[in-house]
Design a protein around this motif. Sequence first.
Motif, PDB file in Angstrom:
ATOM      1  N   ILE A  95      72.708  34.015  72.749  1.00 43.72           N
ATOM      2  CA  ILE A  95      71.902  33.213  72.114  1.00 43.72           C
ATOM      3  C   ILE A  95      72.724  32.150  71.204  1.00 43.72           C
ATOM      4  O   ILE A  95      73.146  32.789  70.461  1.00 43.72           O
ATOM      5  N   ALA A  96      72.496  30.871  71.753  1.00 47.86           N
ATOM      6  CA  ALA A  96      73.200  29.808  70.928  1.00 47.86           C
ATOM      7  C   ALA A  96      72.236  29.477  70.135  1.00 47.86           C
ATOM      8  O   ALA A  96      71.052  28.809  70.908  1.00 47.86           O
ATOM      9  N   ARG A 109      76.453  41.030  67.782  1.00 46.46           N
ATOM     10  CA  ARG A 109      77.799  40.300  67.425  1.00 46.46           C
ATOM     11  C   ARG A 109      77.568  38.859  67.353  1.00 46.46           C
ATOM     12  O   ARG A 109      76.784  38.419  67.591  1.00 46.46           O
ATOM     13  N   VAL A 110      78.280  38.331  66.575  1.00 44.61           N
ATOM     14  CA  VAL A 110      78.259  36.953  66.087  1.00 44.61           C
ATOM     15  C   VAL A 110      79.512  36.137  66.407  1.00 44.61           C
ATOM     16  O   VAL A 110      80.618  36.705  65.980  1.00 44.61           O
ATOM     17  N   THR A 111      79.602  35.128  66.976  1.00 47.26           N
ATOM     18  CA  THR A 111      80.498  34.239  67.151  1.00 47.26           C
ATOM     19  C   THR A 111      80.329  32.849  66.515  1.00 47.26           C
ATOM     20  O   THR A 111      79.208  32.158  66.812  1.00 47.26           O
ATOM     21  N   ALA A 122      82.684  38.560  64.955  1.00 48.43           N
ATOM     22  CA  ALA A 122      82.761  40.166  64.397  1.00 48.43           C
ATOM     23  C   ALA A 122      81.198  40.732  64.684  1.00 48.43           C
ATOM     24  O   ALA A 122      80.411  39.933  65.273  1.00 48.43           O
ATOM     25  N   SER A 123      81.053  41.790  64.472  1.00 51.43           N
ATOM     26  CA  SER A 123      79.865  42.330  64.705  1.00 51.43           C
ATOM     27  C   SER A 123      78.935  41.605  63.501  1.00 51.43           C
ATOM     28  O   SER A 123      79.585  41.238  62.352  1.00 51.43           O
ATOM     29  N   ALA A 124      77.627  41.656  63.449  1.00 53.86           N
ATOM     30  CA  ALA A 124      76.903  41.104  62.395  1.00 53.86           C
ATOM     31  C   ALA A 124      76.804  41.836  61.359  1.00 53.86           C
ATOM     32  O   ALA A 124      76.702  41.061  60.261  1.00 53.86           O
ATOM     33  N   ASP A 125      76.973  43.235  61.180  1.00 53.42           N
ATOM     34  CA  ASP A 125      77.388  43.932  60.161  1.00 53.42           C
ATOM     35  C   ASP A 125      78.570  43.602  59.439  1.00 53.42           C
ATOM     36  O   ASP A 125      78.754  43.541  58.381  1.00 53.42           O
ATOM     37  N   PHE A 188      77.791  30.655  57.853  1.00 58.70           N
ATOM     38  CA  PHE A 188      77.856  29.806  58.906  1.00 58.70           C
ATOM     39  C   PHE A 188      78.069  28.448  58.279  1.00 58.70           C
ATOM     40  O   PHE A 188      79.162  27.510  58.438  1.00 58.70           O
ATOM     41  N   VAL A 189      77.242  27.991  57.277  1.00 56.14           N
ATOM     42  CA  VAL A 189      77.195  26.713  56.495  1.00 56.14           C
ATOM     43  C   VAL A 189      78.411  26.457  56.016  1.00 56.14           C
ATOM     44  O   VAL A 189      79.148  25.391  56.225  1.00 56.14           O
TER      45      VAL A 189
END
Length: 196
Positions: A95-96, A109-111, A122-125, A188-189
Amino acid sequence: MHVDDLIEQMGRFHEGFDAKRAKRLAKAFDLDVKAKTGALSTGYRTICQLVLALSLDADYLLLDEPVLGLDAAHRELFYQLLMEDYLERPRTVVIATHLIEEVANLVERVTIIDEGRVLMQASADELRSSGYSVSGRAADVRAYCEGLDVLDVDELGGVAVAYLLGTPDAERLNDRLDTAPVNLQKLFVKLTEKGE
């Protein structure tokens, strides 16, 4: 083309497309299958695309801004149906999105990408625990931050909130300072503002 015709034709182009599932999903979203696809509102065009995507038998599902134009109720329904779909048939879903907090509890996971550069992956956690905020009187916050990995400081009047990477330094904290975890959206921001 009408929505129901599109649903019927999808099987000709995509092996494993489940037309019955698509019709069930369309009904859940109150998508009028007798409507012409070109006459759908922006939100219902998005819903139509989501219905088709969630009805595909594919190992990878790539969703770019999947809730564009959807109201809050339809966004919630989409996330619920996406999770149900994943539990029924585990697959990789990418999901973007810029609506990070909406997907924060769904992702594993988040990039974080800024101008084509990967800032963090990394992983979301792990990401959730990678930063924190410290708030209080501006002078106390500035003193706390000295020499630490500070993403940014928001200051208004005599009060400040600093966003830092790492974990709180208990030795630097005092009763005039408060700490809190940084949510993924704020992280993120702050990372993309700093550009590092």
